[in-house]
Design an enzyme around this catalytic site. Structure first.
Site, PDB file in Angstrom:
ATOM      1  N   ASP A  94       0.788  -1.233   0.220  1.00 60.21           N
ATOM      2  CA  ASP A  94      -0.158  -0.192  -0.130  1.00 60.21           C
ATOM      3  C   ASP A  94       0.945   1.312  -0.208  1.00 60.21           C
ATOM      4  OD1 ASP A  94      -1.949  -1.917   0.200  1.00 60.21           O
ATOM      5  OD2 ASP A  94      -3.152  -0.909   1.747  1.00 60.21           O
ATOM      6  N   HIS A 137       4.022   4.403   9.356  1.00 61.64           N
ATOM      7  CA  HIS A 137       3.990   2.762   9.031  1.00 61.64           C
ATOM      8  C   HIS A 137       5.365   2.413   8.409  1.00 61.64           C
ATOM      9  CE1 HIS A 137      -0.428   2.801   9.294  1.00 61.64           C
ATOM     10  NE2 HIS A 137      -0.482   3.981   8.406  1.00 61.64           N
ATOM     11  N   ASP A 174      -3.763   9.248  14.523  1.00 57.67           N
ATOM     12  CA  ASP A 174      -4.175   8.930  13.396  1.00 57.67           C
ATOM     13  C   ASP A 174      -4.931   7.601  13.314  1.00 57.67           C
ATOM     14  OD1 ASP A 174      -2.958   8.737  10.089  1.00 57.67           O
ATOM     15  OD2 ASP A 174      -3.523   6.987  10.909  1.00 57.67           O
ATOM     16  N   HIS A 176      -4.973   5.138  11.688  1.00 55.53           N
ATOM     17  CA  HIS A 176      -4.494   3.681  11.352  1.00 55.53           C
ATOM     18  C   HIS A 176      -3.173   3.340  12.420  1.00 55.53           C
ATOM     19  CE1 HIS A 176      -5.849   5.201   7.415  1.00 55.53           C
ATOM     20  NE2 HIS A 176      -6.082   3.890   7.270  1.00 55.53           N
ATOM     21  N   ASP A 267      -7.235  11.346   9.676  1.00 55.16           N
ATOM     22  CA  ASP A 267      -8.297  10.293   9.064  1.00 55.16           C
ATOM     23  C   ASP A 267      -9.135   9.879  10.307  1.00 55.16           C
ATOM     24  OD1 ASP A 267      -5.489   8.263   8.122  1.00 55.16           O
ATOM     25  OD2 ASP A 267      -6.004   9.092  10.196  1.00 55.16           O
ATOM     26  N   TYR A 307      -7.835  12.237   4.743  1.00 57.14           N
ATOM     27  CA  TYR A 307      -8.205  12.359   3.229  1.00 57.14           C
ATOM     28  C   TYR A 307      -9.186  12.780   2.788  1.00 57.14           C
ATOM     29  CZ  TYR A 307      -4.277   9.199   4.232  1.00 57.14           C
ATOM     30  OH  TYR A 307      -3.090   8.521   4.869  1.00 57.14           O
TER      31      TYR A 307
HETATM   32  C1  LIG Z   1      -0.692   7.662   7.086  1.00 60.03           C
HETATM   33  C2  LIG Z   1      -1.811   7.009   7.169  1.00 60.03           C
HETATM   34  O1  LIG Z   1      -1.946   6.176   8.335  1.00 60.03           O
HETATM   35  O2  LIG Z   1      -3.076   7.656   6.974  1.00 60.03           O
HETATM   36  C3  LIG Z   1      -1.522   5.834   5.982  1.00 60.03           C
HETATM   37  C4  LIG Z   1      -2.636   4.864   5.821  1.00 60.03           C
HETATM   38  C5  LIG Z   1      -2.321   4.291   4.726  1.00 60.03           C
HETATM   39  C6  LIG Z   1      -3.887   2.963   4.476  1.00 60.03           C
HETATM   40  C7  LIG Z   1      -3.299   2.039   3.032  1.00 60.03           C
HETATM   41  N1  LIG Z   1      -4.362   1.154   2.992  1.00 60.03           N
HETATM   42  C8  LIG Z   1      -5.459   1.295   3.238  1.00 60.03           C
HETATM   43  C9  LIG Z   1      -6.448   0.043   2.363  1.00 60.03           C
HETATM   44  C10 LIG Z   1      -7.883   0.008   3.306  1.00 60.03           C
HETATM   45  N2  LIG Z   1      -8.601   0.972   2.728  1.00 60.03           N
HETATM   46 ZN   LIG Z   2      -3.907   6.987   8.582  1.00 58.37          ZN
END
Ligand SMILES: CC(O)(O)CCCCCNCCCN
Ligand SMILES: [Zn+2]
Length: 657
Positions: A94, A137, A174, A176, A267, A307
């Protein structure tokens, strides 16, 4: 006194983008930075910040976290064509590449380190770096999730090396999980890594078992890795604040960091396509504010995700305004967290119980996933974004009006001195504690208080302080003033720190919430709006005030959402002055900062410290943040009893049916 907020941004970091069809990466667009920066300009925030230039990170700095092989591989992307970039990207998960992304990744990291330098060398107090690519990440030898170099992890390593820091807090809000950052510090007790993240029982990306609450750190690092999984979408402001009150803030104060780094991904805000959460942009002003009393305000926020361009840009503006010390907006409808959030809170507190004093003596059990409150199944959020924030935000009012009985201290010029009547000062200090002598004195007192309050309500000042001869008299004067002269004030929170029995003539109609902290058991009847908190004294020091602040006072105060906060403190209360300053500082997150401090028989040094807190100056950390057993038990019992009426106090799932 250190002041100023750094804003670090360079449009060069907008000059890379996705060059082929790769849906999971299509949301990471250059406009994330350009739209956010222009919103900061529109709101007049750019000119209020101190602009710090970006720089390229050096290879040595990159190698603090990443392998030489990885760095060499990333370098080669500069000369690739699209097919080669696509092939190169396929070895990672990703993440995409562009001929200019290596340059931008060095600028993102360089910007981050510039921010750390500016804060640590006291050129500014705090600041934000608007960067892309993000970082949390990326790992020792791997790019991942839009990230190339781990900006925040390297910032922590850099700060330890260059400034010999021993304790750094990373708050990763964040949506994620910053698994990259977790891997770097898993066995390192000098870096407390906190992350909440959408998890959905491992159904959400990056789908890792080690993102769950059970990963607490390894070896000496055990307890210094804190994962809060969100197992449902649609989490709201109440869920986020509850995690701050019942997990992060007590830990952070016990850890007592010298520097706070925020992996500031937005996000996790409402309308984001990745997070699908419901927390509003204004909530991030409070999250920022609640962290600003740590590390003498030394905070570096580094952009990660976010986003939805509208939501992202407003979250960033709220964060910057909080950094600048602007009043933080009301949060409406704060209430009990949802059951899924409670389950996560309960599990995090259970697995960390052995590592943190504030949890150690509590009866906490694990709760396994069997909650299925469908409240969170809805895809939409029931609160539209309150981003009708004025385009150009007027400068906030002058900070503090001060009415002092007696002329013992000269005031900083940022204060507004209420000119006293020509009452001879020596006579004024002759007030006795029990009653206010003579009609003249209480009339004098009333006039002083009224003038301070008028200035607050007329928005001429943000907050105020009055030295008073008798706290109970003063509280009554304030209340009568509000009921007669200030009809805009419908809810007043009074935090009285003292042992006298307040004449509880509360009709419990909710327009006054009295929280009384005392070192003796108060016999006064308790009700929803009169909360006595007993805090045992050990020696001449009252313990557990901080614990009461996080577990009881702040949650209830946020749920009550007052229009005015009044603190009534007496220097003789035996509470550590630094703790009172923390209390004065944290309570400014309520009532849009409309706070009136009443101080009885003040010591000059305490007056000066309180005025600094009211002016928004950095306050000293609390060194003995470790909380005491008995006090924790007391507070815990009150919390258990009150949580039915004040749902924000809940920390575990209570099976009602
Ligand atoms: C900086 C951050 O944590 O926002 C990057 C997030 C990467 C997400 C990649 N895959 C998302 C797929 C599922 N929808
Ligand atoms: Zn994120």
């Amino acid at each position: 006194m250190v002041s100023g907020t750094a804003l670090i941004y360079d449009e060069e970091m907008t000059r890379y983008r996705l060059l082929w069809d790769y849906p999971v990466c299509s949301i990471e667009v250059p406009e994330r930075l350009s739209v956010s920066y222009s919103e900061l300009q529109i709101q007049g925030l750019v000119e209020r910040c101190i602009s710090v230039p970006v720089r390229e990170a050096t290879e040595e700095e990159i190698l603090l976290a990443h392998s030489q092989d990885f760095l060499e591989a990333i370098k080669t992307t500069q000369n690739m064509d699209v097919e080669q970039l696509k092939a190169f990207a396929s070895q990672f998960q990703d993440v995409y590449f562009h001929q200019n992304i290596y340059h931008c990744a060095k600028l993102a990291l360089g910007a981050t380190l510039q921010l750390v330098d500016a804060v640590m060398t006291k050129k500014v107090r705090n600041g934000i770096a608007l960067v892309r690519p993000p970082g949390h990440h990326s790992q020792h030898s791997a790019a991942n999730g839009f990230c190339i170099f781990n900006n925040v992890a390297i910032a922590a390593l850099y700060a330890k090396k260059m400034f010999d820091l021993k304790r750094i807090l990373i708050v990763d809000w964040d949506i994620h999980h910053g698994q990259g950052t977790q891997y770097f510090f898993e066995d390192d007790p000098s870096v407390l890594y906190f992350s909440w993240h959408r998890y959905e029982n491992q159904e959400f990306w990056p789908n890792l078992p080690e993102s769950d609450y059970s990963t607490v750190g390894k070896g000496k690092g055990a307890g210094f890795n804190v994962n809060v999984p969100w197992n449902k979408i649609g989490m709201q402001n109440s869920d986020y604040l509850s995690v701050f009150f019942h997990i992060l803030l007590p830990m952070a104060y016990e850890f007592n960091p010298e520097l706070v780094l925020i992996s500031a991904g937005f996000d996790s805000a409402i309308n984001d396509p990745e997070g699908k959460m419901c927390a509003t942009p204004a909530c991030f002003a409070h999250l920022t504010h609640l962290l600003m009393s740590l590390a003498e305000g030394k905070i570096c926020a580094v952009l990660e995700g976010g986003y939805d361009l509208h939501s992202l840009s407003h979250c960033i503006c709220h964060t910057v305004k909080a950094f600048l010390g602007d009043p933080v907006p009301h949060l409406l409808n704060i209430s009990s967290p949802c059951d899924s959030a409670l389950e996560s809170i309960q599990n995090v507190r259970a697995v960390h119980q052995q590592h943190w004093a504030f949890l150690r003596s509590l009866p906490i059990s694990m709760k396994h996933q069997n909650v299925n409150d469908d409240k969170k199944l809805e895809q939409f959020c029931n609160e539209e974004i309150h981003t009708s924030s004025p385009n150009y935000c007027p400068l906030p009012p002058k900070r503090t009006a001060v009415a002092l009985l007696g002329e013992k201290i000269e005031l900083p010029d940022r204060c507004l001195k209420i000119n006293l009547d020509s009452v001879p000062s020596d006579e004024i200090w002759s007030f006795k504690d029990s009653t206010v002598e003579g009609q003249k004195d209480s009339l004098h007192l009333q006039k002083n208080l009224c003038s301070v309050m008028m200035k607050i309500f007329q928005k001429e000042v943000q907050n105020g302080l009055a030295a008073v001869p008798c706290l109970l008299e003063a509280i009554k004067a304030v209340l009568s003033f509000c009921t007669t002269c200030a009809n805009s004030v419908s809810r007043i929170l009074v935090l009285y720190l003292g042992d006298k029995d307040y004449p509880v003539s509360l009709e419990d109609d909710g327009n006054l919430l009295l929280i009384q902290m005392s070192t003796k058991k108060l016999k006064g009847r308790e009700s929803k709006y009169h909360i006595p908190i007993f805090l045992p004294k050990e020696g001449n020091n009252v313990k557990g005030v901080l614990h009461a602040l996080f577990s009881l006072i702040l949650p209830v105060a946020y749920m009550y959402n007052p229009d005015l906060v009044v603190t009534a403190l007496s220097c003789q209360s035996g509470v550590d002055k630094k703790i009172l300053n923390q209390l004065t500082s944290l309570l400014q997150g309520l009532a849009e900062g409309q706070l009136l401090c009443l101080i009885h028989d003040p010591e000059v040094s305490f007056l000066e410290d309180t005025i600094c807190s009211l002016l928004g100056d950095p306050i000293l950390p609390v060194t003995d943040g470790v909380l005491q057993g008995e006090a924790i038990q007391e507070v815990e019992q009150q919390r258990q009893r009150l949580q039915e009426q004040w749902g924000i106090l809940k920390t575990q799932v209570t099976r009602t049916e």
